[in-house]
Design a protein around this motif. Structure first.
Motif, mmCIF file in Angstrom:
data_model
loop_
_atom_site.group_PDB
_atom_site.id
_atom_site.type_symbol
_atom_site.label_atom_id
_atom_site.label_comp_id
_atom_site.label_asym_id
_atom_site.label_seq_id
_atom_site.Cartn_x
_atom_site.Cartn_y
_atom_site.Cartn_z
ATOM 1 N N ASN A 1 -6.181 2.738 -20.180
ATOM 2 C CA ASN A 1 -6.885 2.881 -18.955
ATOM 3 C C ASN A 1 -6.496 1.338 -18.601
ATOM 4 N N PRO A 2 -5.845 1.147 -17.559
ATOM 5 C CA PRO A 2 -5.430 -0.231 -16.725
ATOM 6 C C PRO A 2 -6.490 -0.956 -16.352
ATOM 7 N N ASN A 3 -7.544 -0.228 -16.045
ATOM 8 C CA ASN A 3 -8.900 -0.774 -15.291
ATOM 9 C C ASN A 3 -9.782 -1.332 -16.338
ATOM 10 N N PHE A 4 -9.513 -1.280 -17.680
ATOM 11 C CA PHE A 4 -10.612 -1.837 -18.579
ATOM 12 C C PHE A 4 -9.628 -2.467 -19.559
ATOM 13 N N ASN A 5 -9.993 -3.611 -20.182
ATOM 14 C CA ASN A 5 -9.239 -4.421 -21.216
ATOM 15 C C ASN A 5 -9.755 -3.881 -22.636
ATOM 16 N N SER A 6 -8.911 -4.186 -23.744
ATOM 17 C CA SER A 6 -9.270 -3.595 -24.993
ATOM 18 C C SER A 6 -10.524 -4.153 -25.390
ATOM 19 N N ALA A 7 -10.862 -5.516 -25.077
ATOM 20 C CA ALA A 7 -12.265 -6.108 -25.597
ATOM 21 C C ALA A 7 -13.232 -5.078 -25.171
ATOM 22 N N SER A 8 -13.398 -4.766 -23.818
ATOM 23 C CA SER A 8 -14.567 -4.160 -23.199
ATOM 24 C C SER A 8 -14.415 -2.553 -23.694
ATOM 25 N N ILE A 9 -13.352 -2.080 -23.875
ATOM 26 C CA ILE A 9 -13.142 -0.559 -24.479
ATOM 27 C C ILE A 9 -13.984 -0.672 -26.004
ATOM 28 N N PHE A 10 -13.507 -1.665 -26.872
ATOM 29 C CA PHE A 10 -13.899 -1.616 -28.151
ATOM 30 C C PHE A 10 -15.381 -1.895 -28.261
ATOM 31 N N THR A 11 -15.754 -2.784 -27.340
ATOM 32 C CA THR A 11 -17.324 -3.071 -27.276
ATOM 33 C C THR A 11 -18.150 -2.183 -26.835
ATOM 34 N N ILE A 12 -17.814 -1.595 -25.542
ATOM 35 C CA ILE A 12 -18.744 -0.137 -25.209
ATOM 36 C C ILE A 12 -18.654 0.915 -26.162
ATOM 37 N N ASN A 13 -17.480 0.816 -26.839
ATOM 38 C CA ASN A 13 -17.574 2.293 -27.536
ATOM 39 C C ASN A 13 -18.220 1.738 -28.963
ATOM 40 N N ASN A 14 -18.063 0.739 -29.271
ATOM 41 C CA ASN A 14 -18.828 0.623 -30.571
ATOM 42 C C ASN A 14 -20.323 0.535 -30.525
ATOM 43 N N VAL A 15 -20.979 -0.160 -29.546
ATOM 44 C CA VAL A 15 -22.378 -0.471 -29.482
ATOM 45 C C VAL A 15 -23.006 1.074 -28.922
ATOM 46 N N ALA A 16 -22.122 1.816 -28.231
ATOM 47 C CA ALA A 16 -22.596 3.108 -28.146
ATOM 48 C C ALA A 16 -22.943 4.227 -29.318
ATOM 49 N N ILE A 17 -21.630 3.886 -30.072
ATOM 50 C CA ILE A 17 -21.582 4.743 -31.358
ATOM 51 C C ILE A 17 -22.888 4.158 -32.089
#
Length: 287
Positions: free
Chosen positions: A234-250
């Motif tokens: 997704n071009p609207n999100f950088n990888s750092a944001s994706i990994f961090t949001i993904n990880n804390v939610a899990i």
């Protein structure tokens, strides 16, 4: 955003399924190998392009899938052992705090900038793994209990970093399902070879319960990776944001499931570790 939500959901289910393995006496190794066969099949089913087996080794990402396959089967067995012996929430925290590894690799390999607050967040993440892994016990300290989540932490971080590298450098978005399928297929082949070698000492017995466990695990396992790849694209999100949001939610969702479904007892130290996890991810994501 839907892809990220779906990745979080399927990833959290994996930890719950691992816990169920111990409850229903499912042999983890055999179920995990079955799961990779199922995940590979799901990926091939979803892939919409023509599949020529002879052309797959020519893909720029092919040899990376072999390395990932080996990592997957090693880390999955470690995750299962951690969930069963230490707890679902601890396995989740150890796995998802590993985002610091691709962050560090990004700084070294790609010269990405880290602010002071991001560095503080990384250090807090490491502390979070330690405290979330501690169990209240009158027994003497057992280094083996701490070793499990540490190995999961290192292995999961290596997987995240490798997936990001191939997603960005080598894998076309139309090939996400094929790439995921070959990774799981590689893991399945490695696992089958291990079982065949092991069968020389201990005869192999087909257990229907293990097969069912593998099927149940294989579907969410495939989609956890598939939707993560789509979210990273997704071009609207950088990888750092994706990994961090993904990880804390899990971390939060699987911890909640561990408490609600398995009545897991979370000590003060564990809650402190989880709180540190949330703070560390927030620092890395928002600064």
């Amino acid at each position: 955003m839907l892809n990220l939500v779906l990745s979080i959901l399927f990833s959290s289910l994996i930890f719950v399924i691992f816990k169920l393995f111990s409850i229903y006496k499912i042999q983890t190794l055999y179920a995990i190998i079955t799961n990779y066969v199922v995940a590979c099949t799901v990926g091939l089913f979803l892939y919409q392009g023509p599949i020529a087996i002879s052309s797959v080794p020519q893909k720029p990402w092919f040899f990376g899938t072999l390395a990932l396959g080996l990592l997957f089967i090693l880390v999955f067995n470690l995750m299962a052992a951690t969930a069963q012996k230490v707890g679902v929430s601890v396995a989740s925290v150890a796995t998802k705090m590993s985002f610091v590894i691709p962050v560090i690799i990004g700084v070294i390999a790609y010269q990405e900038h880290l602010s002071i607050l991001k560095i503080v967040g990384i250090l807090l993440a490491i502390a979070a793994v330690y405290f979330a892994s501690m169990k209240e016990s009158k027994a003497s300290f057992n280094i083996k209990i701490l070793l499990l989540p540490i190995l999961v932490f290192l292995g999961s971080g290596s997987i995240d970093a490798t997936i990001k590298y191939f997603q960005e450098k080598h894998v076309n978005p139309t090939e996400f399902s094929l790439f995921s399928s070959v990774v799981f297929g590689s893991a399945a082949i490695i696992g089958i070879l291990f079982i065949v070698l092991q069968s020389k000492k201990k005869p192999l017995k087909i257990n229907f319960r293990n097969i069912i466990g593998g099927v149940v695990l294989g579907v969410p396992n495939f989609f956890s990776i598939y939707f993560l790849l789509k979210a990273l694209n997704n071009p609207n999100f950088n990888s750092a944001s994706i990994f961090t949001i993904n990880n804390v939610a899990i971390v939060m969702f699987s911890t909640l499931l561990g408490i609600l479904l398995f009545k897991e007892k979370i000590s003060t130290k564990n809650w402190f570790g989880i709180a540190l996890a949330i703070i560390s991810i927030s620092l890395v994501a928002l600064t």
